[in-house]
Design a protein around this motif. Structure first.
Motif, PDB file in Angstrom:
ATOM      1  N   GLN A  57      76.993  45.095  56.584  1.00  0.00           N
ATOM      2  CA  GLN A  57      77.406  43.973  55.743  1.00  0.00           C
ATOM      3  C   GLN A  57      76.245  43.328  54.984  1.00  0.00           C
ATOM      4  OE1 GLN A  57      80.374  41.527  58.103  1.00  0.00           O
ATOM      5  NE2 GLN A  57      81.520  42.074  56.252  1.00  0.00           N
ATOM      6  N   MET A  58      75.081  43.945  55.053  1.00  0.00           N
ATOM      7  CA  MET A  58      73.968  43.512  54.202  1.00  0.00           C
ATOM      8  C   MET A  58      73.027  44.704  54.040  1.00  0.00           C
ATOM      9  SD  MET A  58      71.718  40.006  54.423  1.00  0.00           S
ATOM     10  CE  MET A  58      70.095  40.619  54.867  1.00  0.00           C
ATOM     11  N   LYS A 231      70.798  36.187  54.330  1.00  0.00           N
ATOM     12  CA  LYS A 231      72.132  36.340  54.919  1.00  0.00           C
ATOM     13  C   LYS A 231      73.186  36.174  53.836  1.00  0.00           C
ATOM     14  CE  LYS A 231      73.190  31.594  56.388  1.00  0.00           C
ATOM     15  NZ  LYS A 231      73.766  30.780  57.481  1.00  0.00           N
ATOM     16  N   VAL A 232      74.352  36.744  54.110  1.00  0.00           N
ATOM     17  CA  VAL A 232      75.490  36.642  53.201  1.00  0.00           C
ATOM     18  C   VAL A 232      76.716  36.252  54.024  1.00  0.00           C
ATOM     19  CG1 VAL A 232      76.971  37.844  51.554  1.00  0.00           C
ATOM     20  CG2 VAL A 232      74.537  38.423  51.686  1.00  0.00           C
ATOM     21  N   LYS A 244      85.137  32.758  49.660  1.00  0.00           N
ATOM     22  CA  LYS A 244      84.028  31.804  49.654  1.00  0.00           C
ATOM     23  C   LYS A 244      82.749  32.548  50.030  1.00  0.00           C
ATOM     24  CE  LYS A 244      86.995  27.894  50.870  1.00  0.00           C
ATOM     25  NZ  LYS A 244      86.977  27.284  49.538  1.00  0.00           N
ATOM     26  N   VAL A 245      81.745  32.431  49.172  1.00  0.00           N
ATOM     27  CA  VAL A 245      80.512  33.190  49.336  1.00  0.00           C
ATOM     28  C   VAL A 245      79.331  32.233  49.365  1.00  0.00           C
ATOM     29  CG1 VAL A 245      79.060  35.022  48.417  1.00  0.00           C
ATOM     30  CG2 VAL A 245      81.538  35.115  48.064  1.00  0.00           C
ATOM     31  N   LYS A 246      78.464  32.438  50.353  1.00  0.00           N
ATOM     32  CA  LYS A 246      77.224  31.670  50.433  1.00  0.00           C
ATOM     33  C   LYS A 246      76.090  32.633  50.737  1.00  0.00           C
ATOM     34  CE  LYS A 246      75.267  27.493  52.548  1.00  0.00           C
ATOM     35  NZ  LYS A 246      75.525  26.407  53.527  1.00  0.00           N
ATOM     36  N   LYS A 298      78.805  43.099  45.946  1.00  0.00           N
ATOM     37  CA  LYS A 298      77.418  43.329  45.559  1.00  0.00           C
ATOM     38  C   LYS A 298      76.767  41.986  45.269  1.00  0.00           C
ATOM     39  CE  LYS A 298      74.609  45.743  42.063  1.00  0.00           C
ATOM     40  NZ  LYS A 298      74.676  46.576  40.834  1.00  0.00           N
ATOM     41  N   ILE A 299      75.602  41.767  45.842  1.00  0.00           N
ATOM     42  CA  ILE A 299      74.864  40.522  45.634  1.00  0.00           C
ATOM     43  C   ILE A 299      73.540  40.852  44.964  1.00  0.00           C
ATOM     44  CG2 ILE A 299      73.780  38.518  46.715  1.00  0.00           C
ATOM     45  CD1 ILE A 299      76.397  40.352  48.676  1.00  0.00           C
ATOM     46  N   GLU A 300      73.315  40.270  43.811  1.00  0.00           N
ATOM     47  CA  GLU A 300      72.036  40.423  43.100  1.00  0.00           C
ATOM     48  C   GLU A 300      71.345  39.074  43.063  1.00  0.00           C
ATOM     49  OE1 GLU A 300      72.588  43.486  39.573  1.00  0.00           O
ATOM     50  OE2 GLU A 300      74.329  42.140  39.720  1.00  0.00           O
TER      51      GLU A 300
END
Length: 765
Positions: A57-58, A231-232, A244-246, A298-300
């Motif tokens: 998950q990351m 962390k995500v 909800k994304v942090k 996807k987190i950029e």
């Protein structure tokens, strides 16, 4: 004149020398013989076991797996700096007690474990920070890089942790040393079911198993920018159809989050790192056990226009809650009641102890549960590598996650409580984004119990998106119910028994079953196995198993049962309660038959058709063909059936007449008071049905209360405190009979007829 070799060639030669050395070490190393071999024991690579990326998950594209053969030494625990010599080798990440580690010996709190290996940072990582990551190490960990102590001591045997080792690195080969101290169950820390004992099979052990000391999950390196994702958190909110994304980061930056499905972008949004954003998911596909759909995420991370970090993840859109359904509090998934049928899953292996030999092995237990129709699994007093939760997410199994307990007899002081709660929060953080995890089990059967209500409140506040069980087994072993949380949880062996919901909590049976079957050639210690109820043969096991499911289906769900947890997925050491043997070589249960039973249980209605039984004086007649002239009567304090007709004596007619009254414990059910012994009632005790005077206790009232169920040609009476067990006549005697049970009075022939009764006019008006 001597010519200098280009720097790259020097580096490659050095790396080749290093690789050659490590390959030579790997060639010399051998595993120890496993007490029992699984299908995967011999498939474990020597120098790179568990090669899969360990944090699904990351994820990052670049990483280096450090699993494999390390130098190893054990010193007295008083030694707090690395030793000069290492006399053994160990295969990481298998604990020192395991055969797969190559060490396989007992470790105690008097020991300190030392691991050493060399590594080279890839040239392509130049200019980046280097993170050293540990999936889990039990229990206290310190590290040195090139002789330099790096970072703070890490305490905790179940949570992932990392060190930035950049400033200690050298060009070329680097030496990493890891020191670990683990007091096992002699300590005050979270220890789960570990117990200091020999590493070879022996009789005994009970419900506690071999200790697991040291590194037990993957160790790896990865390059990161000074500004990077730490962390995500991905939390679905179904009422608003949003995710909800942090994104947590080391420094200020902008996080850009893109959600896609099947390679097609669904939504994208950006926000300052650390700020929560809500991404609208149009017509979200919900995550369920039958359709465990996962969105790709996807987190950029950007500073200005520059992307400084990219990580991959996934999310499932689902909700979990408790709400009234048919007048009773029940657990609902995505707003709808879904009975949760699961197993108690210990997560132990005969070859790797705490660590599955391969990723395929890790997945296999969950695959077995899916094939047998379960939709939930309770991870019991242990935490798994993150890939286990990935497989649960992907396969579609809801997870009840226990926080590993302190040892059962320990009354924790303030420091132990603080450490335990710190680890609990780390566990929650680590699995906050996993859609399969639907419930946190805070404490179990009173083991190391403390501040039950306060702990449950802490967990609920820290993660309001999931359910909380303040104490699993509130009816067992001196456990104290905090009175709060989302469920009330009973343990019933062999059960399944009952856990009735309250005004605010759903009722669940957190443990039941424990039906045993020893399989010759697949026992930990031949002849030393035990269970809650030994079945002797596979036929008896399957018959009894289906009987338990029948009880829950016909009566349990209607009385308010929301979930059940069968003990257990596999045998564990000398426990032989498993659906499969400890070595995973033999599946003991009839898979299609159990799958059908689970499907029927999960589909069971939340209420049975209303049955009205007339109160007042009546006689109760058997309906079994050939015995339908017999009536329930008492004689010498016991329940029987007897032929009663007009010519019968007045005494017999009185013995066969009862005053049917509202149930002593529940007025929606019924109790049967003797006409000629007022104040005495039919009650079950050790399965025999008797006529006893009421002592006013709650137990007596429950034993003397029977709930009516509709039946062909009459009515069935199910025990209030054992739903699905029925009043039955057998050889003229009155018994509380269990579907699929092993007693003579449980026998299948005519079971339905023998448990069906007709309410008639009284023989003694």
């Amino acid at each position: 004149m001597r010519q200098r070799l280009p720097a790259l060639i020097v580096l490659l030669l050095a790396f080749g020398l290093l690789l050659g050395t490590r390959n030579a070490q790997a060639a010399d190393w051998q595993p120890k013989p496993a007490p029992m071999t699984t299908p995967w024991t011999d498939q474990v690579p020597v120098d790179q076991p568990l090669p899969e990326y360990p944090r699904p998950q990351m994820t990052r594209a670049q990483w280096q797996n450090l699993n494999g053969i390390w130098d190893f030494e054990v010193t007295p625990s008083s030694t707090t700096t690395p030793p000069q010599a290492f006399s053994e080798q160990i295969r990481v990440p298998f604990v020192a007690e395991s055969a797969l580690s190559g060490i396989q010996r007992r470790i105690t709190g008097d020991d300190r474990l030392w691991y050493r290996r060399t590594f080279t940072v890839p040239a392509g990582w130049s200019g980046q920070r280097v993170q050293l990551n540990f999936g889990a190490v039990d229990y206290r960990t310190d590290i040195w890089v090139n002789g330099k102590k790096v970072g703070a001591t890490h305490d905790g045997g179940y949570d992932a942790f990392s060190y930035d080792i950049t400033d200690a690195l050298a060009k070329g080969a680097n030496t990493l040393v890891v020191g670990v101290w683990d007091p096992g169950n002699a300590g005050t820390q979270a220890v789960g079911k570990q117990e200091l004992q020999g590493v070879q099979p022996e009789t005994g052990g009970g419900i506690f198993y071999t200790s697991a000391s040291g590194i037990w999950q993957t160790v790896w390196l990865e390059p990161v920018n000074a500004t990077h994702v730490t962390k995500v958190d991905l939390v679905p909110d179904l009422p608003s159809s949003t995710l909800k994304v942090k994104v947590g980061t080391t420094k200020n930056a902008t996080s850009v989050v893109t959600v896609s499905a099947g390679g097609v972008k669904v939504v994208s949004a950006s926000a300052a790192a650390g700020q929560q954003m809500s991404l609208k998911i149009p017509k979200p596909r919900l995550w369920t056990p039958d359709s465990p759909f996962l969105y790709d995420v996807k987190i950029e991370l950007k500073t200005g226009q520059k992307t400084v970090d990219t990580v991959g993840s996934y999310a499932g859109m689902r909700s979990i809650a408790v709400k009234p359904v048919d007048g009773k509090q029940r657990i609902v998934l995505n707003g709808k009641f879904l009975f949760q049928s699961g197993t108690l899953d210990q997560g132990y292996w005969p070859d790797g102890i705490y660590t599955a030999p391969t990723d395929a092995a890790l997945k296999s237990d969950l695959t077995l549960l899916k094939s047998t129709g379960f939709n939930m699994v309770r991870k019991h007093i242990k935490v798994e590598p993150q890939r286990w939760y990935y497989w649960a997410d992907k396969l579609g199994l809801m997870v009840w996650q226990d926080m590993p307990s302190m040892r059962p007899d320990y009354q924790p002081d303030a420091a132990a409580k603080a450490q335990w709660e710190k680890e609990f929060k780390a566990l929650i953080d680590q699995h906050r984004s996993s859609p399969s995890v639907v419930l946190w089990v805070a404490q179990n059967e009173g083991w190391g119990q403390h501040d039950q209500a306060a702990v449950a409140d802490m967990v609920k506040k820290y993660d309001p998106s999931r359910l909380v069980d303040n104490m699993s087994g509130v009816n067992c072993c001196g456990a104290v119910d905090g009175g709060n949380g989302d469920v009330i949880d009973n343990h019933n062996y062999t059960g399944p028994g009952v856990a009735r919901p309250t005004a605010t909590r759903a009722g669940v049976v957190g443990e039941f079953g424990g039906l045993g079957l020893k399989v010759a050639g697949h026992e930990w210690f031949p002849g030393g196995g035990f269970s809650y109820e030994d079945q002797g043969t596979a036929d008896r096991l399957n018959r009894r198993l289906i009987g338990l499911w029948t009880q829950m289906r016909t009566s349990g769900v209607a009385t308010g049962l929301s979930a059940s947890v069968y003990t257990e997925t596999t045998d564990v050491e000398n426990e032989v309660n498993g659906l499969a043997t400890y070595d995973r070589q033999v599946v003991k249960v009839d898979v299609p038959r159990l799958r059908q039973a689970n499907e029927q249980l999960i589909a069971a209605p939340t209420s049975n058709p209303a049955v009205s039984v007339p109160t007042g004086r009546h006689s109760i007649r058997a309906t079994t063909p050939g015995f339908d002239n017999r009536y329930i009567r008492h004689a010498d304090g016991l329940g029987y059936t007897a032929v009663v007709d007009a010519a019968a004596s007045d005494l017999l007619k009185q013995d066969a007449t009862w005053t049917i009254v509202p149930g002593l414990i529940d007025s929606s059910c019924y109790s049967f008071e003797s006409v000629n012994y007022p104040g005495e009632y039919l009650r079950h005790q050790a399965f025999r049905v008797k006529r006893n005077p009421s002592d006013g206790s709650a137990l007596f009232k429950a034993d003397a209360t029977f709930c009516a169920e509709q039946a062909d040609g009459g009515v069935k009476f199910s025990a209030y405190n054992y739903p699905g067990q029925y009043l039955r006549h057998y050889n003229a005697e009155l018994w509380l009979a269990t579907p699929g049970g092993n007693a003579a009075y449980d026998a299948d022939p005519s079971f339905d007829a023998d448990t069906t009764w007709a309410i008639e006019a009284p023989w003694a008006p």
